[in-house]
Scaffold this active site. Structure first.
Site, PDB file in Angstrom:
ATOM      1  N   LEU A   1       8.350   1.707   4.293  1.00 45.89           N
ATOM      2  CA  LEU A   1       7.466   2.177   3.226  1.00 45.89           C
ATOM      3  C   LEU A   1       6.167   1.376   3.123  1.00 45.89           C
ATOM      4  O   LEU A   1       5.375   1.602   2.221  1.00 45.89           O
ATOM      5  CB  LEU A   1       8.200   2.108   1.877  1.00 45.89           C
ATOM      6  CG  LEU A   1       9.379   3.076   1.724  1.00 45.89           C
ATOM      7  CD1 LEU A   1      10.148   2.775   0.457  1.00 45.89           C
ATOM      8  CD2 LEU A   1       8.907   4.526   1.715  1.00 45.89           C
ATOM      9  N   ARG A   2       5.971   0.440   4.056  1.00 46.22           N
ATOM     10  CA  ARG A   2       4.750  -0.381   3.988  1.00 46.22           C
ATOM     11  C   ARG A   2       3.489   0.477   4.059  1.00 46.22           C
ATOM     12  O   ARG A   2       2.528   0.233   3.351  1.00 46.22           O
ATOM     13  CB  ARG A   2       4.729  -1.403   5.121  1.00 46.22           C
ATOM     14  CG  ARG A   2       5.497  -2.655   4.814  1.00 46.22           C
ATOM     15  CD  ARG A   2       5.068  -3.824   5.683  1.00 46.22           C
ATOM     16  NE  ARG A   2       6.019  -4.905   5.525  1.00 46.22           N
ATOM     17  CZ  ARG A   2       6.945  -5.221   6.406  1.00 46.22           C
ATOM     18  NH1 ARG A   2       7.054  -4.526   7.516  1.00 46.22           N
ATOM     19  NH2 ARG A   2       7.784  -6.214   6.191  1.00 46.22           N
ATOM     20  N   GLY A   3       3.510   1.467   4.933  1.00 46.30           N
ATOM     21  CA  GLY A   3       2.337   2.328   5.108  1.00 46.30           C
ATOM     22  C   GLY A   3       1.946   3.025   3.821  1.00 46.30           C
ATOM     23  O   GLY A   3       0.762   3.059   3.443  1.00 46.30           O
TER      24      GLY A   3
ATOM     25  N   ASP B   1       3.146  -4.299  12.416  1.00 43.54           N
ATOM     26  CA  ASP B   1       3.417  -3.477  11.230  1.00 43.54           C
ATOM     27  C   ASP B   1       3.257  -4.267   9.928  1.00 43.54           C
ATOM     28  O   ASP B   1       2.987  -3.721   8.878  1.00 43.54           O
ATOM     29  CB  ASP B   1       4.850  -2.910  11.331  1.00 43.54           C
ATOM     30  CG  ASP B   1       5.313  -2.271  10.036  1.00 43.54           C
ATOM     31  OD1 ASP B   1       4.716  -1.250   9.658  1.00 43.54           O
ATOM     32  OD2 ASP B   1       6.242  -2.794   9.396  1.00 43.54           O
TER      33      ASP B   1
END
Length: 349
Positions: A285-287, A204
């Site tokens: 919230l990385r995506g 991720d």
């Protein structure tokens, strides 16, 4: 690095046939390193290492402080070692030179000391100075760190690499002595899925995930074989054929780097990106952030000023496919799931 190693010709990036997904992911990360690196998964013998190493010829030379082991930037305090900062505060003269953007290969058997650097405790105690031997993270500062077979690397070491790549700093602590230095690099990992996947929490943290497959089209396969033979026969002559294309691509990358902060993306598109992430149950919230950054980098690369729906469609699979929760009973490809969700929310055909 000796002269012989430096002069070894690399396969030209613009001569590589196919693998567009991987090439795009690498270019976007070079334009905006804050995207967070690339994880490349694919079959053996598909040219993963060749493509990554060829990227370095597209990057401009960088200014560094001479005799500084961290490739300190003479004009940016964020990218300076403490020693260089001290010299500047004391108004000492620093000499500057230009070097090729560093490209560091991390060997599979590397130890943590080799990667992070070591502190000479005896010297520190006897002479009262912080004696630090910099590692590969220091050499990779302001460049690219490439880890082949990253899925075979010790999880702890992968964690260290990802932490440094995300924070831009490497900290080494031993016996109460602490050393910190800049380590801002683009992390590129590659691996063969047959040899096992990375743990989801590590996967991720890579900004993008490119999948490359063996090319099945016979004509393209023949072309790849012929090009490789021509390159091996006379690398310098082969590179000359692609010189103009390489220069054009390098200029596009430099131009995109300069204009990346001028690119705009509407609130409506940002909201829809977040809806896709929510619809796919993407944790954190990385995506959302990576998709927005990658879309802007793509627009900058194509010398435009505003992100549109098509731009997001082109990069969203690369940004989200590795963030989906794995269901062992599900046969549908994660990339296909991302595209289906995108089409539904963006009403895109």
């Amino acid at each position: 690095m000796n002269k012989k190693t430096e002069e070894r010709p690399l396969f030209p990036f613009t001569s590589i046939v196919g693998q567009e997904e991987m090439k795009l992911a690498l270019i976007l990360n070079v334009i905006d390193p804050k995207i967070g690196g690339v994880m490349i998964m694919g079959d053996r013998g598909t040219g993963k290492s060749t493509i990554v190493r060829s990227l370095i010829d597209l990057l401009p030379n960088i200014e560094v402080v001479e005799n500084d082991p961290y490739n300190s930037d003479p004009n940016n305090t964020e990218l300076m070692s403490n020693e260089v900062l001290e010299k500047i505060y004391n108004n000492e003269k620093i000499t500057v030179k230009k070097i090729k953007t560093p490209m560091i290969d991390l060997p599979l058997g590397a130890t943590e000391d080799r990667v992070c650097g070591t502190i000479d405790i005896e010297k520190a105690i006897s002479e009262g100075i912080k004696a630090f031997e910099p590692g590969l993270l220091a050499q990779a500062n302001r460049g690219i760190l490439y880890v082949d077979e990253v899925n075979l690397l010790d999880d702890h070491l992968v964690d260290v690499l990802l932490d440094s790549a995300a924070s831009g700093w490497n900290t080494v602590e031993r016996e109460g002595i602490s050393i910190c230095h800049p380590a801002r690099f683009i992390l590129v990992g590659s691996g063969n899925p047959e040899e096992g996947e990375l743990r989801p929490q590590l996967l991720d943290r890579f900004g993008m995930h490119a999948q490359i497959k063996t090319i099945r089209e016979p004509k393209l396969r023949v072309k790849i074989v012929e090009q490789r033979e021509l390159f091996e026969k006379n690398p310098r002559e082969f590179k000359k054929i692609y010189e103009d294309e390489q220069t054009k691509l390098m200029k596009k990358i430099i131009n995109a780097r300069e204009n990346i902060n001028k690119i705009s993306i509407s609130y409506d598109l940002l909201e829809k990106i977040s809806q896709v992430c929510s619809d796919l149950n993407v944790d954190g919230l990385r995506g959302d952030m990576v998709t927005s950054r990658a879309a802007k980098a793509l627009v900058a690369f194509e010398n435009r000023t505003e992100v549109n729906t098509k731009d997001i469609f082109r990069i969203i699979t690369l940004c989200l496919r590795h963030r989906l929760r794995k269901d062992p009973l599900e046969s549908i490809d994660s990339g296909f799931k991302v595209q289906e969700s995108f089409k539904k929310i963006f009403n895109y055909e």
